[in-house]
Design an enzyme around this catalytic site. Structure first.
Site, PDB file in Angstrom:
ATOM      1  N   SER A 140      36.463  31.731  58.909  1.00 62.86           N
ATOM      2  CA  SER A 140      36.324  33.123  59.315  1.00 62.86           C
ATOM      3  C   SER A 140      36.485  33.477  60.934  1.00 62.86           C
ATOM      4  CB  SER A 140      34.733  33.722  58.962  1.00 62.86           C
ATOM      5  OG  SER A 140      34.602  33.903  57.759  1.00 62.86           O
ATOM      6  N   THR A 166      46.477  27.938  49.737  1.00 64.00           N
ATOM      7  CA  THR A 166      47.230  28.457  48.358  1.00 64.00           C
ATOM      8  C   THR A 166      48.505  28.206  48.162  1.00 64.00           C
ATOM      9  OG1 THR A 166      45.367  29.968  48.583  1.00 64.00           O
ATOM     10  CG2 THR A 166      47.142  30.247  46.778  1.00 64.00           C
ATOM     11  N   GLY A 350      26.422  37.691  25.093  1.00 64.62           N
ATOM     12  CA  GLY A 350      25.591  36.825  24.828  1.00 64.62           C
ATOM     13  C   GLY A 350      25.977  35.282  24.822  1.00 64.62           C
ATOM     14  N   GLY A 351      25.498  34.410  24.017  1.00 72.39           N
ATOM     15  CA  GLY A 351      25.878  33.045  24.145  1.00 72.39           C
ATOM     16  C   GLY A 351      27.421  32.669  23.828  1.00 72.39           C
ATOM     17  N   GLU A 374      40.177  35.648  51.479  1.00 70.42           N
ATOM     18  CA  GLU A 374      40.906  36.669  52.101  1.00 70.42           C
ATOM     19  C   GLU A 374      39.829  37.092  52.911  1.00 70.42           C
ATOM     20  OE1 GLU A 374      44.173  36.247  52.310  1.00 70.42           O
ATOM     21  OE2 GLU A 374      44.396  36.833  50.400  1.00 70.42           O
TER      22      GLU A 374
END
Lengths: 395, 267
Positions: A140, A166, A350-351, A374
């Site tokens: 940063s 990247t 859920g699961g 970013e």
């Protein structure tokens, strides 16, 4: 998904073209990306066939100037396209992002010779561009970079290492931020940007880094060890302007990230609202339970807000006005919405949402990347606040 | 080799069943909210076949004709984006409410107006009404040989070799030009338009023809000229009841199933 396409198609910038392009990309995503994304993502392979399709269709070149092989269209259309692609697989947007950032920076700040040499390959996607600021001790706080570049006759000698690059293992050209004057005050005056080509002597890819999600584009660490870069590759031909040049590209990257966050959130919502009408508990669809309805309403409302904020920011960028505040707000909001929706979609499921049988776990692993990449959302808030304090300064 | 492809814009066949509605009184399909109509998938394959013929022959034009309301323009634009050269839109209130016959009549007039090309291509059927007759009627009206439901088309000098899908296999035949072909889904996927071509297609002018431009009297086309009369339009409902055959052993369950089938007069 039915019912929301009208809102997704609010693209004023390029008229009929923008809408048609978005619809066509959507169809391609439905037919070619969604059926293959989860398997490819789990395998960790680079999606070569999908990449070839994106090159063939011309997706990389949407915002590049027509003079250099692009379509010359707006960031608004680009934003809609990135959203659609990310609805299928967020990682694909990362493959495109660094070409578009590099292309914009080179077009804005490069010499004519640099534009002619680099833009056509980046516009078609045939060449992979990379964008490297981050180092082990500078994230940063970008001005804290330690990579140096010192002049040697017609070349510069670069030393240092770059992290979290990247597309770094497949890169053809790396836009790299260095210090040509490490003692300059303020620090940014000593920063210069170079176009480092992959076959540069002394340049190497040290390793690729495994991640929670964001598969597709690989993330690499680079070494520059007495890497000899021709002075012709100094961006714009003059030293000391690298910080402004590179930072100007972050807005482009943040439009991309806000758009992909909207796409991931939409995908999470689409999965949730379908599943909620298939799954029954206590004798009725879970979509009939108020607890689930509250989630669906919250998600859809926030996604629509994220989309409108993102397109608005893109329009501001297209207008040529200063847009850091608008883009920052869109990036912050949309990425938080993606985080929230990926988790809420999992709760609706859920699961089964936690298993690798369904794509929801992928959305859940992909979403946090966007809140930290970013520019982290914490830095993003600081940037927004600083700008607000400038705008609302009390004498 | 010059080719004309006739295409139709239809409600998206991927529309979820729940969003598909008809107005029984007006005998019309209601457009699904928020789902854009699309080019009939067979017609997109017809455009693909035409583009491959053009590529293989090394010259010529692929032109597109569509009859329909304003939205038909999108089917033309899509075809242009795939790589077709020019688009023609048969647009007139008089065309509304027509059937396969009036559509074929108007298309054949437009084709004569533009000049009969070497090959005329249609989708095997429009994926909304699925009648599959317009191509054959146009062939009859223009007195041209035709081959329908094709899975492959190859240029063979100035003749065309095609492979038809028939009930028990494939039928390979050769046709002279000019001729009419209808393309089936077995032909393969149509190409995705390149974004640049979408941009160029958006900028391209589409020529519009009215009934009068084609020398057609309003009484010959649309509802006035239709030879099919619709008596009812409704969504069929299917009520499925599930009966679980109980039993302690597989033998008991099987015996119960046989009884149930006998009662239902299936056995």
């Amino acid at each position: 998904m039915a019912g929301v396409s009208d809102v997704r198609e609010i693209i004023a910038g390029d008229g009929e073209t923008g809408v048609e392009i978005t619809r066509n990309v959507r169809r391609w995503v439905d037919e070619q990306v969604i059926p293959n994304a989860t398997e490819l993502e789990h395998s960790g392979e680079f999606p070569a066939r999908i990449h070839a399709d994106m090159c063939e269709m011309g997706i990389f070149g949407i915002t590049f100037p027509e003079s250099h092989g692009g379509l010359g269209l707006s960031f608004e259309t680009y934003s809609a396209v990135i959203e659609e692609i990310s609805r299928g697989w967020m990682g694909l947007a990362g493959i495109i992002n660094t070409n578009v950032i590099d292309g914009w920076i080179i077009d804005e700040h490069g010499t004519q010779e640099q534009k002619d040499r680099f833009l056509p390959g980046l516009a078609t996607g045939e060449k992979q561009g990379c964008f490297t600021i981050t180092e082990p001790n500078a994230g940063s706080d970008a001005q804290a970079i330690r990579t140096t570049a010192s002049r040697d006759a017609d070349d510069y000698i670069l030393n240092g290492n770059k992290l979290f690059v990247t597309n770094g293992d497949r890169g053809d050209v790396y836009l790299a931020m260095t210090k040509t004057d490490p003692s300059a005050q303020p620090r940014h005056r000593g920063i210069s940007a170079f176009l480092v080509e992959k076959d540069t002597p002394g340049f190497s890819v040290a390793r690729t880094i495994d991640k929670l999600g964001y598969k597709g584009p690989e993330t690499a660490e680079l070494f520059l060890e007495d890497a000899r870069v021709p002075a012709d590759n100094l961006l714009g031909g003059s030293e000391g302007r690298g910080f402004q040049q590179m930072i100007s590209g972050l807005e482009i990257g943040r439009i991309n990230v806000a758009s992909r966050a909207t796409g991931v959130a939409q995908a999470a919502f689409d999965a949730a609202i379908v599943y909620a009408q298939q799954r029954e508990t206590m004798g009725q669809q879970i979509a009939q339970h108020q607890a689930i309805q509250l989630k669906l309403a919250e998600m859809a409302t926030k996604i629509r807000a994220a989309r409108l904020l993102t397109r608005d920011a893109a329009r501001k960028k297209d207008s040529g006005q200063r847009s850091d505040l608008d883009v920052g707000m869109a990036k912050l909001f949309a990425t938080e919405v993606a985080l929230e929706c990926s988790l809420e979609s999992m709760r609706v499921h859920g699961g089964v949402g936690y298993t690798k049988e369904l794509p929801v776990e992928r959305f859940y692993r992909d979403a946090p990347l966007m809140a930290v990449a970013e520019g982290t959302n914490e830095i993003q808030r600081i940037v927004i606040a600083r700008r607000l304090l400038e705008l609302y300064k009390v004498e | 080799m010059d080719v004309i492809v006739c295409v139709k814009q239809i409600p998206d066949p991927e529309t979820p069943a729940a969003a598909f509605k008809v107005d029984e009184a007006a005998m019309q399909v209601l457009p699904a909210q928020g789902i854009s109509p699309v080019i009939s998938p067979f017609d997109a394959q017809a455009v693909e076949a035409a583009l491959r013929i053009k590529d293989a022959s090394g010259d010529g034009c692929v032109n597109i004709i569509s009859l329909g309301p304003d939205s038909a323009r999108d089917a033309i634009k899509h075809s242009l984006a795939m790589g077709a050269d020019e688009g023609y839109h048969l647009k007139d209130d008089a065309f509304e409410g027509g059937d396969a016959w009036t559509t074929a009549l108007a298309l054949s007039k437009a084709i004569q107006h533009l000049g009969v090309p070497d090959v005329l291509i249609f989708g095997r059927q429009a994926a909304d009404w699925d009648q599959g007759t317009v191509g054959s009627i146009v062939a009859e009206l223009l007195d041209l040989p035709s081959a329908t439901v094709l899975r492959a088309v190859e240029l063979n000098g100035d003749r065309i070799t095609v492979s038809r899908v028939v009930a028990d296999g494939f039928e390979n035949i050769e046709l002279p030009t000019p001729c009419v072909l209808t393309i089936s889904n077995e032909f393969g996927d149509p190409r995705y338009p390149q974004l640049r071509q979408i941009m160029q297609a958006a900028r391209k002018q589409v020529t519009e023809f009215t009934a009068a431009d084609l020398g057609l009297d309003p009484s010959e086309v649309g509802a006035a000229g239709a030879r099919v009369q619709m008596h009812a339009l409704y969504q069929p409902t299917s009520d499925v009841e599930v009966e679980i055959i109980e039993g302690d052993t597989p033998e008991e369950k099987a015996a119960g199933l046989v009884n149930a089938l006998r009662e239902a007069k299936i056995l």
